[in-house]
Design a protein around this motif. Structure first.
Motif, PDB file in Angstrom:
ATOM      1  N   GLN A  85      50.633  29.339  31.574  1.00  0.00           N
ATOM      2  CA  GLN A  85      51.757  30.246  31.803  1.00  0.00           C
ATOM      3  C   GLN A  85      51.398  31.649  31.350  1.00  0.00           C
ATOM      4  O   GLN A  85      50.591  31.836  30.444  1.00  0.00           O
ATOM      5  N   ASP A  86      52.036  32.621  31.994  1.00  0.00           N
ATOM      6  CA  ASP A  86      51.927  34.024  31.586  1.00  0.00           C
ATOM      7  C   ASP A  86      53.334  34.600  31.645  1.00  0.00           C
ATOM      8  O   ASP A  86      53.890  34.778  32.720  1.00  0.00           O
ATOM      9  N   VAL A 146      40.029  41.765  40.966  1.00  0.00           N
ATOM     10  CA  VAL A 146      40.575  41.022  42.108  1.00  0.00           C
ATOM     11  C   VAL A 146      40.410  39.514  41.889  1.00  0.00           C
ATOM     12  O   VAL A 146      41.351  38.738  42.115  1.00  0.00           O
ATOM     13  N   CYS A 147      39.233  39.102  41.434  1.00  0.00           N
ATOM     14  CA  CYS A 147      38.994  37.678  41.163  1.00  0.00           C
ATOM     15  C   CYS A 147      39.935  37.162  40.072  1.00  0.00           C
ATOM     16  O   CYS A 147      40.471  36.052  40.172  1.00  0.00           O
ATOM     17  N   ALA A 148      40.147  37.968  39.032  1.00  0.00           N
ATOM     18  CA  ALA A 148      41.040  37.564  37.944  1.00  0.00           C
ATOM     19  C   ALA A 148      42.474  37.408  38.435  1.00  0.00           C
ATOM     20  O   ALA A 148      43.172  36.458  38.030  1.00  0.00           O
ATOM     21  N   MET A 152      44.104  33.872  37.994  1.00  0.00           N
ATOM     22  CA  MET A 152      45.313  33.797  37.167  1.00  0.00           C
ATOM     23  C   MET A 152      46.527  33.367  37.991  1.00  0.00           C
ATOM     24  O   MET A 152      47.370  32.618  37.497  1.00  0.00           O
ATOM     25  N   SER A 153      46.613  33.819  39.233  1.00  0.00           N
ATOM     26  CA  SER A 153      47.714  33.398  40.098  1.00  0.00           C
ATOM     27  C   SER A 153      47.652  31.887  40.329  1.00  0.00           C
ATOM     28  O   SER A 153      48.681  31.205  40.335  1.00  0.00           O
ATOM     29  N   SER A 159      52.692  34.892  41.084  1.00  0.00           N
ATOM     30  CA  SER A 159      52.100  35.788  42.074  1.00  0.00           C
ATOM     31  C   SER A 159      52.009  37.209  41.532  1.00  0.00           C
ATOM     32  O   SER A 159      52.971  37.966  41.579  1.00  0.00           O
ATOM     33  N   TYR A 160      50.834  37.562  41.022  1.00  0.00           N
ATOM     34  CA  TYR A 160      50.616  38.909  40.497  1.00  0.00           C
ATOM     35  C   TYR A 160      50.576  39.928  41.636  1.00  0.00           C
ATOM     36  O   TYR A 160      51.034  41.050  41.476  1.00  0.00           O
ATOM     37  N   LEU A 161      50.060  39.539  42.771  1.00  0.00           N
ATOM     38  CA  LEU A 161      49.938  40.456  43.911  1.00  0.00           C
ATOM     39  C   LEU A 161      51.301  40.857  44.461  1.00  0.00           C
ATOM     40  O   LEU A 161      51.512  42.016  44.816  1.00  0.00           O
TER      41      LEU A 161
END
Length: 170
Positions: A85-86, A146-148, A152-153, A159-161
């Motif tokens: 979780q974040d 971008v990979c992170a 992470m997503s 969804s960070y994006l």
């Protein structure tokens, strides 16, 4: 699942402006051309706008809300590994480290690029090599960023994006 955090419009505009212009300068423009120079200046201007915004806003985009800390980034990554979780609003500590690194690399890349065009620095032949190396380090940081976001997503199911998409509304 909670509604994803959406960054304010200025953060999203400066983010995508810098991203698109950096990719244009890295892959499209002719190195050393006037277009390459002006795209670099526009990157610096967009970062300046974002940094100024970070000083005056009272949102999670405030610079003091995500100061870089290696120990906090490591602690955060351990917590994510453990809980998957974040819960951070805005940049988490690991993201903060990367953002500050990319801003620093972009600014120093821009300044060294500018320096290659200034007569006063003509005797510094190595400045062009430093500029190119910094551009490559910036591309490496962008790739890791971008990979992170993707990893992470996947790990957190967050969804960070989505929060950075330009057409999102708060």
């Amino acid at each position: 699942m909670n509604k994803p955090f959406v960054w304010d419009w200025l953060v999203r505009i400066t983010h995508w402006t810098v991203a698109l212009l950096f990719f244009a300068n890295y892959f499209v423009t002719k190195k050393g051309s006037e277009t390459h120079e002006w795209v670099g200046y526009c990157i610096l201007a967009a970062i300046a706008v974002r940094l100024i915004w970070g000083l005056v806003t009272h949102s999670p985009a405030r610079l003091s809300a995500f100061l870089p800390s290696v120990s906090k980034a490591i602690e955060h990554l351990k917590e994510v590994k453990k809980t998957r979780q974040d819960t951070h609003i805005g940049h988490n500590p690991a993201g903060a480290m990367m953002i500050w690194l990319m801003w620093t690399l972009l600014i120093v890349t821009g300044l060294t690029g500018w320096g290659t065009q200034v007569e006063m620095f003509d005797q510094f032949d190595w400045l062009g090599d430093v500029h190119e190396t910094l551009a490559n380090l910036t591309m490496t940081a962008v790739t890791i960023h971008v990979c992170a976001v993707i990893v992470m997503s996947h790990i957190t199911r967050h969804s960070y994006l989505t929060g950075m998409l330009p057409f999102n509304r708060k």
